[in-house]
Design a protein around this motif. Structure first.
Motif, short mmCIF file in Angstrom:
data_model
loop_
_atom_site.label_atom_id
_atom_site.label_comp_id
_atom_site.label_asym_id
_atom_site.label_seq_id
_atom_site.Cartn_x
_atom_site.Cartn_y
_atom_site.Cartn_z
N VAL A 77 0.83 -1.20 0.00
CA VAL A 77 0.00 0.00 0.00
C VAL A 77 0.87 1.26 0.00
O VAL A 77 0.55 2.24 -0.67
N GLN A 78 1.99 1.22 0.70
CA GLN A 78 2.91 2.38 0.66
C GLN A 78 3.37 2.65 -0.76
O GLN A 78 3.42 3.81 -1.20
N ARG A 79 3.68 1.61 -1.50
CA ARG A 79 4.10 1.77 -2.90
C ARG A 79 2.95 2.31 -3.75
O ARG A 79 3.14 3.20 -4.58
N LEU A 80 1.76 1.77 -3.56
CA LEU A 80 0.60 2.25 -4.31
C LEU A 80 0.26 3.69 -3.95
O LEU A 80 -0.20 4.46 -4.80
N GLU A 81 0.51 4.07 -2.70
CA GLU A 81 0.31 5.47 -2.29
C GLU A 81 1.27 6.39 -3.03
O GLU A 81 0.87 7.46 -3.49
N LYS A 82 2.52 5.98 -3.13
CA LYS A 82 3.53 6.78 -3.85
C LYS A 82 3.10 7.04 -5.29
O LYS A 82 3.36 8.10 -5.84
N ASP A 83 2.44 6.05 -5.88
CA ASP A 83 1.98 6.18 -7.27
C ASP A 83 0.63 6.87 -7.38
O ASP A 83 0.10 7.03 -8.49
N GLY A 84 0.03 7.23 -6.24
CA GLY A 84 -1.25 7.93 -6.24
C GLY A 84 -2.46 7.05 -6.51
O GLY A 84 -3.54 7.55 -6.81
N LEU A 85 -2.29 5.73 -6.39
CA LEU A 85 -3.38 4.80 -6.71
C LEU A 85 -4.25 4.48 -5.49
O LEU A 85 -5.41 4.10 -5.64
N VAL A 86 -3.67 4.61 -4.32
CA VAL A 86 -4.36 4.34 -3.06
C VAL A 86 -3.93 5.42 -2.08
O VAL A 86 -2.83 5.95 -2.17
N ARG A 87 -4.81 5.73 -1.14
CA ARG A 87 -4.41 6.59 -0.03
C ARG A 87 -4.88 5.92 1.26
O ARG A 87 -5.82 5.14 1.27
N ARG A 88 -4.18 6.22 2.33
CA ARG A 88 -4.57 5.70 3.64
C ARG A 88 -5.18 6.82 4.46
O ARG A 88 -4.70 7.94 4.43
N GLU A 89 -6.22 6.46 5.18
CA GLU A 89 -6.87 7.40 6.08
C GLU A 89 -6.97 6.76 7.45
O GLU A 89 -7.13 5.55 7.55
N GLY A 90 -6.91 7.59 8.46
CA GLY A 90 -7.09 7.10 9.82
C GLY A 90 -8.53 6.71 10.04
O GLY A 90 -9.44 7.20 9.38
N CYS A 91 -8.72 5.83 11.00
CA CYS A 91 -10.07 5.38 11.35
C CYS A 91 -10.52 6.18 12.57
O CYS A 91 -9.92 6.06 13.63
N PRO A 92 -11.57 7.00 12.43
CA PRO A 92 -11.98 7.86 13.55
C PRO A 92 -12.45 7.09 14.78
O PRO A 92 -12.33 7.59 15.89
N THR A 93 -12.96 5.88 14.61
CA THR A 93 -13.47 5.12 15.76
C THR A 93 -12.42 4.20 16.36
O THR A 93 -12.65 3.62 17.42
N ASP A 94 -11.28 4.05 15.69
CA ASP A 94 -10.21 3.20 16.19
C ASP A 94 -8.89 3.85 15.82
O ASP A 94 -8.42 3.71 14.69
N LYS A 95 -8.29 4.56 16.75
CA LYS A 95 -7.06 5.33 16.46
C LYS A 95 -5.91 4.44 16.00
O LYS A 95 -4.99 4.92 15.36
N ARG A 96 -5.96 3.15 16.29
CA ARG A 96 -4.89 2.25 15.85
C ARG A 96 -5.11 1.77 14.43
O ARG A 96 -4.20 1.27 13.79
N GLY A 97 -6.33 1.88 13.93
CA GLY A 97 -6.66 1.35 12.61
C GLY A 97 -6.50 2.38 11.52
O GLY A 97 -6.50 3.58 11.75
N SER A 98 -6.36 1.90 10.31
CA SER A 98 -6.36 2.78 9.14
C SER A 98 -7.11 2.09 8.02
O SER A 98 -7.30 0.87 8.01
#
Length: 171
Positions: A77-98
Motif C-alpha cells: 500500500v505504501q508503494r501504491l500510495e507513492k503512485d497515487g493509486l491508493v491513499r490511507r486514512e485514519g479510522c476515527p473510531t479506532d485510532k490504531r486502525g487505518s
C-alpha cells in the motif's frame, strides 16, 4: 508419531498442483508487469478495493481478504500510495486502525489493466477447463481454504468466508 506419506496418486496430484500454481502465478504476474507495470499483488489490492463500498476497506480486513500479512500489505500500500493509486486514512473510531482507499487514478489504472488480466486468466486457466471442471475447481479450493481457516462447516460457494464477511466500519 507415524509419518503419513503421500500415496503415489497424492504425490502426483501435489506435484501437478505445485507446478500449475507456480506457472500460473508467474504467467499472470508477467502479464500484469508488462501491460500494467505492476505485480499481481498490487492489482489484487486495487481489485478488492474497487469491489467495496466507497472503494475503501480497513487495512486489517484487506489483509484478511487477500490472505497476506499486514506487514506485506503495508509495504504494498505504501508503494501504491507513492503512485497515487491508493491513499490511507485514519479510522476515527479506532485510532490504531487505518483504511485503504482506492483513488480515482487507481480506479482508472485498474480499469485499463483489467481486460488484459482477465484475458490472461482465461487463456492460462479457464480455456483449459470445461464447465464441470470449473465447478470442481471452485469446490475443491473452497474446501481447502475453509479447512485452512478452521471453518469446520461446508458452505455453499455464495457463503464462502471471503464473500460473506462484512467489513468493519470506521464510522
Amino acid at each position: 508419531m507415524t509419518t503419513r506419506w503421500l500415496t503415489p496418486d497424492e504425490q502426483r496430484a501435489w506435484r501437478a498442483y505445485i507446478a500449475a500454481t507456480l506457472l500460473l502465478e508467474d504467467a499472470v504476474d508477467r502479464q500484469l508487469q508488462q501491460e500494467a507495470g505492476m505485480p499481481h499483488m498490487y492489482y489484487s489490492i486495487l481489485s478488492v478495493l474497487s469491489e467495496t463500498p466507497e472503494r475503501q476497506l480497513r487495512m486489517t480486513d484487506l489483509a484478511e481478504r487477500l490472505k497476506i500479512t499486514r506487514s506485506r500489505l503495508t509495504y504494498a500500500v505504501q508503494r501504491l500510495e507513492k503512485d497515487g493509486l491508493v491513499r490511507r486514512e485514519g479510522c476515527p473510531t479506532d485510532k490504531r486502525g487505518s483504511t485503504a482507499v482506492l483513488t480515482d487514478e487507481g480506479m482508472a489504472v485498474l480499469e485499463r489493466a483489467a481486460p488484459g488480466h482477465v484475458e490472461a486468466v482465461r487463456t492460462h486457466l479457464f480455456d483449459h477447463l470445461d464447465a464441470h471442471q470449473v465447478a470442481q475447481l471452485e469446490e475443491i479450493f473452497t474446501g481447502v481454504a475453509e479447512a485452512l481457516q478452521g471453518d469446520e462447516t461446508r458452505s455453499t460457494p455464495e457463503d464462502v468466508p471471503w464473500r460473506r464477511r462484512s467489513p468493519k466500519s470506521c464510522s
